[in-house]
Scaffold this motif. Structure first.
Motif, PDB file in Angstrom:
ATOM      1  N   GLU A 152       0.847  -1.200   0.000  1.00  0.00           N
ATOM      2  CA  GLU A 152       0.000   0.000   0.000  1.00  0.00           C
ATOM      3  C   GLU A 152       0.878   1.244   0.000  1.00  0.00           C
ATOM      4  O   GLU A 152       1.985   1.227   0.547  1.00  0.00           O
ATOM      5  CB  GLU A 152      -0.904   0.019   1.242  1.00  0.00           C
ATOM      6  CG  GLU A 152      -2.074  -0.932   1.181  1.00  0.00           C
ATOM      7  CD  GLU A 152      -3.022  -0.733   2.351  1.00  0.00           C
ATOM      8  OE1 GLU A 152      -4.240  -0.673   2.133  1.00  0.00           O
ATOM      9  OE2 GLU A 152      -2.523  -0.625   3.488  1.00  0.00           O
ATOM     10  N   TRP A 153       0.381   2.296  -0.568  1.00  0.00           N
ATOM     11  CA  TRP A 153       1.113   3.555  -0.533  1.00  0.00           C
ATOM     12  C   TRP A 153       0.125   4.721  -0.607  1.00  0.00           C
ATOM     13  O   TRP A 153      -1.016   4.560  -0.983  1.00  0.00           O
ATOM     14  CB  TRP A 153       2.122   3.645  -1.678  1.00  0.00           C
ATOM     15  CG  TRP A 153       1.521   3.545  -3.048  1.00  0.00           C
ATOM     16  CD1 TRP A 153       1.275   2.409  -3.760  1.00  0.00           C
ATOM     17  CD2 TRP A 153       1.069   4.640  -3.863  1.00  0.00           C
ATOM     18  NE1 TRP A 153       0.697   2.719  -4.968  1.00  0.00           N
ATOM     19  CE2 TRP A 153       0.569   4.068  -5.055  1.00  0.00           C
ATOM     20  CE3 TRP A 153       1.041   6.021  -3.704  1.00  0.00           C
ATOM     21  CZ2 TRP A 153       0.040   4.855  -6.081  1.00  0.00           C
ATOM     22  CZ3 TRP A 153       0.515   6.801  -4.717  1.00  0.00           C
ATOM     23  CH2 TRP A 153       0.036   6.208  -5.891  1.00  0.00           C
ATOM     24  N   ASN A 154       0.598   5.877  -0.205  1.00  0.00           N
ATOM     25  CA  ASN A 154      -0.226   7.074  -0.304  1.00  0.00           C
ATOM     26  C   ASN A 154       0.606   8.218  -0.837  1.00  0.00           C
ATOM     27  O   ASN A 154       1.732   8.019  -1.294  1.00  0.00           O
ATOM     28  CB  ASN A 154      -0.879   7.419   1.041  1.00  0.00           C
ATOM     29  CG  ASN A 154      -2.263   8.048   0.838  1.00  0.00           C
ATOM     30  OD1 ASN A 154      -2.419   9.024   0.112  1.00  0.00           O
ATOM     31  ND2 ASN A 154      -3.280   7.472   1.479  1.00  0.00           N
ATOM     32  N   ARG A 155       0.052   9.398  -0.749  1.00  0.00           N
ATOM     33  CA  ARG A 155       0.633  10.554  -1.414  1.00  0.00           C
ATOM     34  C   ARG A 155       1.163  11.595  -0.431  1.00  0.00           C
ATOM     35  O   ARG A 155       0.818  11.566   0.746  1.00  0.00           O
ATOM     36  CB  ARG A 155      -0.428  11.219  -2.313  1.00  0.00           C
ATOM     37  CG  ARG A 155      -0.875  10.323  -3.427  1.00  0.00           C
ATOM     38  CD  ARG A 155      -2.358  10.433  -3.731  1.00  0.00           C
ATOM     39  NE  ARG A 155      -2.763   9.338  -4.598  1.00  0.00           N
ATOM     40  CZ  ARG A 155      -3.027   8.104  -4.158  1.00  0.00           C
ATOM     41  NH1 ARG A 155      -2.983   7.825  -2.866  1.00  0.00           N
ATOM     42  NH2 ARG A 155      -3.340   7.147  -5.004  1.00  0.00           N
ATOM     43  N   CYS A 156       1.961  12.475  -0.953  1.00  0.00           N
ATOM     44  CA  CYS A 156       2.362  13.641  -0.172  1.00  0.00           C
ATOM     45  C   CYS A 156       2.182  14.874  -1.057  1.00  0.00           C
ATOM     46  O   CYS A 156       2.108  14.780  -2.281  1.00  0.00           O
ATOM     47  CB  CYS A 156       3.808  13.528   0.318  1.00  0.00           C
ATOM     48  SG  CYS A 156       5.054  13.535  -0.988  1.00  0.00           S
ATOM     49  N   LYS A 201      -7.476   8.080  -7.406  1.00  0.00           N
ATOM     50  CA  LYS A 201      -7.785   8.337  -5.991  1.00  0.00           C
ATOM     51  C   LYS A 201      -7.854   9.837  -5.709  1.00  0.00           C
ATOM     52  O   LYS A 201      -8.661  10.302  -4.905  1.00  0.00           O
ATOM     53  CB  LYS A 201      -6.725   7.694  -5.094  1.00  0.00           C
ATOM     54  CG  LYS A 201      -6.682   6.175  -5.145  1.00  0.00           C
ATOM     55  CD  LYS A 201      -7.871   5.569  -4.429  1.00  0.00           C
ATOM     56  CE  LYS A 201      -7.764   4.060  -4.374  1.00  0.00           C
ATOM     57  NZ  LYS A 201      -8.915   3.420  -3.704  1.00  0.00           N
ATOM     58  N   LYS A 229       4.269   9.207  -2.080  1.00  0.00           N
ATOM     59  CA  LYS A 229       5.159   9.551  -0.975  1.00  0.00           C
ATOM     60  C   LYS A 229       6.540   8.942  -1.151  1.00  0.00           C
ATOM     61  O   LYS A 229       7.556   9.535  -0.779  1.00  0.00           O
ATOM     62  CB  LYS A 229       4.534   9.073   0.342  1.00  0.00           C
ATOM     63  CG  LYS A 229       5.262   9.552   1.581  1.00  0.00           C
ATOM     64  CD  LYS A 229       4.523   9.114   2.837  1.00  0.00           C
ATOM     65  CE  LYS A 229       5.248   9.597   4.091  1.00  0.00           C
ATOM     66  NZ  LYS A 229       4.532   9.151   5.320  1.00  0.00           N
ATOM     67  N   ASP A 259       2.094  15.679   4.644  1.00  0.00           N
ATOM     68  CA  ASP A 259       1.329  14.435   4.648  1.00  0.00           C
ATOM     69  C   ASP A 259      -0.038  14.635   3.980  1.00  0.00           C
ATOM     70  O   ASP A 259      -0.718  15.632   4.217  1.00  0.00           O
ATOM     71  CB  ASP A 259       1.130  13.941   6.083  1.00  0.00           C
ATOM     72  CG  ASP A 259       0.336  12.649   6.128  1.00  0.00           C
ATOM     73  OD1 ASP A 259       0.671  11.732   5.368  1.00  0.00           O
ATOM     74  OD2 ASP A 259      -0.620  12.567   6.918  1.00  0.00           O
ATOM     75  N   SER A 283      -2.069  11.605   3.550  1.00  0.00           N
ATOM     76  CA  SER A 283      -2.744  10.312   3.725  1.00  0.00           C
ATOM     77  C   SER A 283      -4.172  10.461   4.240  1.00  0.00           C
ATOM     78  O   SER A 283      -4.998   9.577   4.035  1.00  0.00           O
ATOM     79  CB  SER A 283      -1.926   9.415   4.666  1.00  0.00           C
ATOM     80  OG  SER A 283      -1.770  10.036   5.933  1.00  0.00           O
ATOM     81  N   HIS A 284      -4.451  11.595   4.921  1.00  0.00           N
ATOM     82  CA  HIS A 284      -5.814  11.824   5.419  1.00  0.00           C
ATOM     83  C   HIS A 284      -6.744  12.378   4.337  1.00  0.00           C
ATOM     84  O   HIS A 284      -7.958  12.444   4.529  1.00  0.00           O
ATOM     85  CB  HIS A 284      -5.773  12.803   6.606  1.00  0.00           C
ATOM     86  CG  HIS A 284      -5.209  14.147   6.256  1.00  0.00           C
ATOM     87  ND1 HIS A 284      -3.881  14.339   5.943  1.00  0.00           N
ATOM     88  CD2 HIS A 284      -5.801  15.372   6.146  1.00  0.00           C
ATOM     89  CE1 HIS A 284      -3.673  15.624   5.669  1.00  0.00           C
ATOM     90  NE2 HIS A 284      -4.825  16.264   5.790  1.00  0.00           N
ATOM     91  N   SER A 315      -5.690   5.178   0.262  1.00  0.00           N
ATOM     92  CA  SER A 315      -4.431   4.536  -0.110  1.00  0.00           C
ATOM     93  C   SER A 315      -4.608   3.715  -1.381  1.00  0.00           C
ATOM     94  O   SER A 315      -5.710   3.277  -1.713  1.00  0.00           O
ATOM     95  CB  SER A 315      -3.934   3.632   1.022  1.00  0.00           C
ATOM     96  OG  SER A 315      -4.874   2.604   1.288  1.00  0.00           O
ATOM     97  N   THR A 369       3.694  -1.049   3.743  1.00  0.00           N
ATOM     98  CA  THR A 369       3.427   0.297   3.212  1.00  0.00           C
ATOM     99  C   THR A 369       4.717   0.925   2.748  1.00  0.00           C
ATOM    100  O   THR A 369       5.785   0.692   3.304  1.00  0.00           O
ATOM    101  CB  THR A 369       2.776   1.186   4.269  1.00  0.00           C
ATOM    102  OG1 THR A 369       3.630   1.253   5.429  1.00  0.00           O
ATOM    103  CG2 THR A 369       1.427   0.638   4.685  1.00  0.00           C
TER     104      THR A 369
END
Length: 324
Positions: free
Chosen positions: A165-169, A206, A245, A260, A262-263, A267, A323
């Motif tokens: 899993e990964w998310n963004r910045c 996303k 990220k 950050d 992620s909120h 993801s 992650t």
């Protein structure tokens, strides 16, 4: 009926019925391909392709089925070669991977280095493209593995495995007003021009889903497939960057601040895909496990043997993904 004839009709179908382009890709002559297709059609008693003069215009209804079966036969032939190679020497061979720039630049280097240390006699080929191009290459069997976040599930002859899993910045220059906020909101982000990925790349969907859910219209002023390009234009003041990220390096990107996100965005999951009917050599299983340690050979083999996508998804439910 010759194997060469089946290869010709398969390749012609994948080159938009362009015999000249097919001949170039196979290092043979256009008249030779046309002759062999005619001989095959004469033997079968039906046309595989409809024509307008000398030009192929479309596949006939029967031709579509024949070409599909030809692709399956050619895949089986490659499997025979792979089995023979495995039993001759499981330390030698080739591994061809198709992936996106983000994976190739940020997720794969450590894995590739370790794999090459373990298998110095295996030739590794890396192709980059869009998620759809990557998926098509895997579906056609021109690559052994496809690694991407999007589009892999569009092809029924591929089996996909969740890797991480990964998310963004959010990237901004030092001193940017967003750095003064305790927590960046979508509303605040929407007031600034945005530099991010092209739609269909690196989980871009996303981002759009999050803004749409809040009835906000992001000011996307520049898009690129390459996170390094996005960072360059953020540094030039073109806008606020939104990237994976993992693509931010505090030392290399020291003139930028990563906030950050992620909120704000759901993801994403990067997946690896292989053809269901492919023979997987031992070193390919090792590469998969190096990239995603939870994907042990026994688990991959079990998923590969399943026909229903829902069964495959159920197999991976409850697995805690790493992650990035």
């Amino acid at each position: 009926m010759k194997l060469q004839q089946l290869r010709y009709i398969w390749e012609v179908s994948k080159h938009n019925l362009n015999v000249s382009a097919t001949a170039d890709s196979l290092y043979t002559s256009q008249p030779g391909i046309s002759k062999q297709i005619r001989l095959l059609e004469d033997e079968l008693g039906i046309p595989v392709f409809a024509r307008n003069g000398k030009h192929l215009t479309e596949m006939t209804p029967g031709g579509k089925i024949i070409v599909e079966i030809a692709g399956e036969i050619l895949a089986k032939v490659e499997n025979i070669k792979s089995v023979a190679s495995e039993y001759r020497d499981d330390q030698r061979g080739s591994l061809t991977i198709a992936t996106t720039h983000t994976q190739a630049r940020y997720a794969l280097p450590r894995v590739v280095a370790e794999f090459m240390r373990r298998y110095p006699e295996v030739k590794l080929n890396l192709h980059q493209g869009t998620p759809t191009q990557i998926s098509e290459m895997a579906s056609r069997g021109t690559v052994d593995l496809a690694i991407a976040t999007e589009a892999l599930e569009l092809f029924d002859n591929l089996v996909t495995f969740p890797c991480y899993e990964w998310n963004r910045c959010i990237l901004v220059p030092r001193g940017h007003p967003l750095t003064e906020l305790a927590k960046v909101s979508l509303e605040a982000l929407a007031t600034y021009p945005i530099v991010t990925y092209v739609f269909g790349f690196t989980g871009r969907s996303k981002l759009d889903e999050a803004f749409n859910a809040q009835n906000l219209e992001p000011q996307v002023v520049f898009t690129a497939v390459d996170a390094d390009v996005i960072k360059t234009y953020v540094k030039l003041g073109l806008g606020v960057g939104i990237i994976a990220k993992m693509a931010y390096d505090p030392e290399v990107d020291k003139d930028l601040i990563a906030l950050d996100a992620s909120h704000l965005f759901g993801s994403s999951v990067t997946k690896i895909a292989i053809r269901k009917d492919s023979f997987v050599r031992r070193y390919i299983y090792d590469f998969i496990e190096l990239f995603a340690p939870h994907l042990e050979q026994s688990l991959v083999e079990k998923a590969k043997s399943m026909r229903d996508k829902s069964d495959i998804e159920a197999l991976f439910e409850g697995i805690d993904l790493p992650t990035h």
